[in-house]
Enzyme design. Structure first.
Site, mmCIF file in Angstrom:
data_model
loop_
_atom_site.group_PDB
_atom_site.id
_atom_site.type_symbol
_atom_site.label_atom_id
_atom_site.label_comp_id
_atom_site.label_asym_id
_atom_site.label_seq_id
_atom_site.Cartn_x
_atom_site.Cartn_y
_atom_site.Cartn_z
ATOM 1 N N SER A 205 0.898 -1.169 -0.038
ATOM 2 C CA SER A 205 -0.027 0.127 -0.047
ATOM 3 C C SER A 205 0.919 1.311 -0.145
ATOM 4 C CB SER A 205 -0.928 -0.084 1.218
ATOM 5 O OG SER A 205 -1.848 0.886 0.932
ATOM 6 N N ASP A 301 -8.045 -3.004 -7.398
ATOM 7 C CA ASP A 301 -7.429 -2.621 -5.786
ATOM 8 C C ASP A 301 -8.771 -2.323 -4.844
ATOM 9 O OD1 ASP A 301 -6.276 -0.938 -3.888
ATOM 10 O OD2 ASP A 301 -4.595 -2.254 -4.460
ATOM 11 N N HIS A 368 -6.460 -5.939 -1.850
ATOM 12 C CA HIS A 368 -5.434 -5.090 -1.339
ATOM 13 C C HIS A 368 -4.462 -5.701 -0.479
ATOM 14 C CE1 HIS A 368 -3.756 -0.942 -1.055
ATOM 15 N NE2 HIS A 368 -3.754 -0.809 0.073
#
Length: 431
Positions: A205, A301, A368
């Site tokens: 991330s 995502d 994610h």
């Protein structure tokens, strides 16, 4: 100093028992007259296996020497990381993995993080379990299990790019992410990474974005003879309009760069041509990365769908709420918007395809961060592209066994996906 929680003989016996039990229950399931009971036993064995995969907790290390360099978290506390030491043939190999956690784009937002684990090492857990790409077990992480594996904690709010010398006495906020990055790497170099044969900078991330923005910087800090590569997991954030037609994420990233004074630490090859805020997006600078890099990303995502495509400010009536919780709840219109997002994502990352320095695993999952979780990194039912798991793809690419650049077909074509389902009682993170 950190120390690893010891594995006792009793614990080893338990692990051996778990392995034997798993295979026994698989046999029992096939023989069971009562199929329902057999399923429950099999699921129990799978759950125990996942617990086994979680690994041994790794204690925190504080970089106290960084304080003198002004390399501190938002609240002025020292940066920190967790280090599970390498062993055997991996003793001179290093994997530095950067934690994720979004960004803070103004003083108010950063004050909200200041006294949390995302702004202060005082609030961080003293020990965390390693799994996925950080696992120390060969069966769960065959290519990197015996490397030195480090998880760098994230406490600056700007993907380690900020550097503002002045500290406002009214807020007590420090914007020093770039200094933290260098201080942590220098600390690791002094503890053995200076002798590294192989080294990877990875992250998830906001940490995945760090591994893109700092890939060449990391390479430059390592010895000349080290084989250095980078892996970005869910870090390829794209600049697209939200469902209301506004440029929400472009504005947010510009504010992050402005608040943290990040411009000077972004690639000059980009900032010489574009506004600094745009250079926070990989699509405008990743093609200029000279170091070999691998991108792991979901084309749908889940963080980007929730916060870039359909952020709360663009959906005041909450029509996207149920869809963002579970992709199966999405209406045909919402699915069409998500398919359009995928097309834009593939266009944004398209410059990476065909480049021998770049690798990619772009699946069609609603997910994610897939390298940190064991179930998506390497398990019997992990997501696959071309019959290849993420762990195998990254390992083959790193060691030069097989190049890997695969893009999945559109949702819902891949039955191996682990699509995220979010708890409706938990607040969806909107920025």
């Amino acid at each position: 100093m950190h120390r690893k929680v010891p594995i006792t003989i009793a614990k080893l016996n338990v692990l051996n028992w778990v392995s034997s039990t798993f295979f026994f229950l698989s046999f029992v399931q096939r023989q069971m007259a009562d199929a329902r009971l057999g399923q429950w036993l099999f699921l129990l064995a799978c759950a125990v296996t996942l617990l086994k995969a979680a690994g041994v907790p790794v204690e925190i290390t504080y970089v106290h020497s960084a304080i003198a360099k002004g390399a501190v978290c938002l609240d002025g506390s020292p940066p920190a990381y967790h280090h599970d030491k390498g062993f055997g043939s991996g003793i001179n190999n290093w994997l530095v993995h950067i934690e994720g956690g979004g960004w803070c784009n103004n003083v108010t937002n950063c004050l909200g993080r200041k006294n949390t684990r995302l702004g202060s090492s005082k609030q961080m857990l003293k020990a965390i379990a390693f799994s996925g790409i950080l696992s120390n077990r060969k069966m769960f992480n065959p290519d990197f299990y015996n490397w030195n594996r480090i998880k760098v904690r994230y406490c600056d709010g700007a993907s380690f790019t900020g550097d503002v010398a002045a500290v406002n006495p009214a807020t007590g906020l420090y914007f020093r992410g770039a200094r933290i990055f260098r201080a942590v790497i220098e600390d690791l170099l002094a503890k053995g990474m200076g002798n590294a044969q192989n080294a990877i900078l990875s992250g998830c991330s906001a940490g995945g974005l760090t591994s893109i923005l700092h890939c060449d910087n990391f390479h430059a800090l390592l010895p000349a003879g080290t084989n250095v590569k980078c892996v970005s997991d869910a870090g390829y954030f794209i600049n697209v309009k939200d469902v209301s037609g506004a440029q929400h994420i472009e504005e947010l990233f510009s504010q992050v760069v402005e608040t943290h004074g990040s411009a000077r630490n972004l690639p000059p090859s980009c900032t010489s041509k574009l506004r600094p805020g745009l250079c926070f997006f990989p699509q405008y600078m990743a093609s200029q990365i000279r170091t070999r890099i691998f991108f792991v990303n979901a084309a749908y995502d889940s963080w980007q769908i929730k916060n870039i495509l359909a952020p709360g400010v663009a959906d005041p009536h909450g029509t996207w709420h149920e869809c963002k919780l579970d992709i199966k709840n999405c209406s045909p219109t919402q699915l069409k918007a998500m398919q359009d997002f995928r097309v834009q994502f593939l266009s944004a990352i398209g410059g990476m395809t065909g480049c021998p320095l770049k690798g990619m695993f772009i699946d069609s999952c609603y997910a994610h961060c897939q390298t940190e979780m064991q179930e998506t990194w390497l398990m019997a039912d992990s997501p696959v592209l071309n019959k290849t798991t993420i762990a195998q793809a990254v390992g083959d690419w790193f060691y030069g066994r097989t190049p890997f650049q695969k893009i999945d077909c559109p949702y819902p074509c891949n039955p191996s996906c682990h699509n995220r389902v979010f708890d409706p009682n938990q607040h969806l993170i909107e920025q």
